[in-house]
Write a protein that holds these residues in place. Structure first.
Motif, PDB file in Angstrom:
ATOM      1  N   GLY A   1       1.116  -1.655   0.385  1.00 17.39           N
ATOM      2  CA  GLY A   1       0.067  -0.007  -0.147  1.00 17.39           C
ATOM      3  C   GLY A   1       0.072   0.811   0.213  1.00 17.39           C
TER       4      GLY A   1
ATOM      5  N   ASP B   1      -6.475   5.031   7.635  1.00 20.97           N
ATOM      6  CA  ASP B   1      -7.665   4.953   7.764  1.00 20.97           C
ATOM      7  C   ASP B   1      -7.550   6.026   9.378  1.00 20.97           C
ATOM      8  OD1 ASP B   1      -8.366   2.997   7.254  1.00 20.97           O
ATOM      9  OD2 ASP B   1      -8.728   2.064   8.483  1.00 20.97           O
TER      10      ASP B   1
ATOM     11  N   THR C   1      -2.219   0.369   6.025  1.00 24.25           N
ATOM     12  CA  THR C   1      -3.949   0.678   6.170  1.00 24.25           C
ATOM     13  C   THR C   1      -4.258   2.079   7.715  1.00 24.25           C
ATOM     14  OG1 THR C   1      -4.513  -1.164   5.251  1.00 24.25           O
ATOM     15  CG2 THR C   1      -6.212  -0.678   6.060  1.00 24.25           C
TER      16      THR C   1
ATOM     17  N   GLU D   1      -0.803  -3.873   6.802  1.00 29.78           N
ATOM     18  CA  GLU D   1      -1.765  -3.504   7.757  1.00 29.78           C
ATOM     19  C   GLU D   1      -1.298  -2.318   8.694  1.00 29.78           C
ATOM     20  OE1 GLU D   1      -1.550  -7.032  10.758  1.00 29.78           O
ATOM     21  OE2 GLU D   1      -2.871  -8.326   9.012  1.00 29.78           O
TER      22      GLU D   1
END
Length: 260
Positions: free
Chosen positions: A12, A241, A237, A234
């Motif tokens: 990502g 978020d 992310t 993770e």
């Protein structure tokens, strides 16, 4: 970000940051990212205009600009701006003291960032050491990952900040603790809360043991992106978020580590 089979893009990450003292910055052309930032490590290390023009023609290139440094001072000697292609974006920063003279370090930051934004309104602004000034500009914020980043991102968004926020972090794609500490141990050891927690004369690489190893291992996850592809993914992310738009990774193990 490009669609790619590279492990680093599957995490990502949105962009890569390169240091000209560590590699030929043309290596950016081999990397699977559209956006590339080049760190400032002193004017003598600034890549030549031809190299920068080549990169800017093929990538979304952003140069780190220390507004207090001779050559990049918008209120004084700004001669080095002529070396930066017009198509290259900027990341305006106060400038790391290691790359500034005593005279340069004494210069006021706020008016120089303000003046630089007059001519480069789409510049990002680095927040390290100048968070209130950076936020006041309303420009894209360029945050250095820390243990408080998630909280600060949420606070900015809750306060109504709607512009982009980019987060920069050294990145190591492995769960081998020795490799992680060799890559980022010295870096995290320089962060003030980590330096205070470390025992005196402790090693800051894979040789660290006991309390030093415990502190560095925790700090590597607070101040860098480390772990397997899934673990780093993770963490990215979580940052997005919390409010980050872009995450910029610096290949702490070298450019080759981002090519696998």
């Amino acid at each position: 970000m490009l669609t790619s089979s590279h492990a680093v893009t599957r995490t990502g990450l949105d962009a890569v940051a390169l240091k000209p003292t560590e590699c030929d910055v043309r290596r950016a052309l081999e990397l699977p990212f559209d956006t590339v930032t080049i760190d400032y490590e002193g004017c003598e290390q600034l890549p030549d205009r031809e190299t920068l023009a080549e990169l800017a023609a093929k990538k979304n290139l952003r140069m780190t600009i220390p507004v207090r440094a001779d050559g990049f001072d918008p209120l004084g000697d700004d001669s080095l701006f002529g070396q930066i292609p017009e198509s290259a974006g900027q990341v305006l920063v106060a400038g790391h003291p290691a790359y500034l003279s005593e005279n340069e370090k004494s210069r006021a930051i706020a008016p120089r960032i303000g003046k630089a934004l007059d001519s480069a309104p789409d510049a990002w602004v680095g927040t390290e050491g100048v968070k209130r000034i950076a936020t006041a500009t309303g420009a894209t914020q360029f945050e250095l990952l820390s243990r408080s980043t998630d909280r600060e991102l949420r606070a900015l968004r809750a306060a109504g900040f709607e512009e982009q926020i980019a987060v920069y972090a050294p990145t190591v794609l492995t769960d081998d603790e020795n490799v992680i500490l060799d890559a980022v141990g010295e870096y995290v050891a320089r962060r003030k809360p980590v330096a205070r927690a470390l025992p005196e004369d402790g090693k800051t690489d894979a040789r660290a043991d006991g309390r030093a190893r415990e502190v560095l291992s925790k700090a590597s996850r607070d101040f860098a992106l480390v772990g397997t592809e899934e673990e780093v993914g993770e963490r990215i992310t979580e940052l997005k978020d919390a409010g980050a738009d872009l995450v910029v990774g610096y290949p702490a193990r070298g450019v080759e580590s981002f090519l696998g």
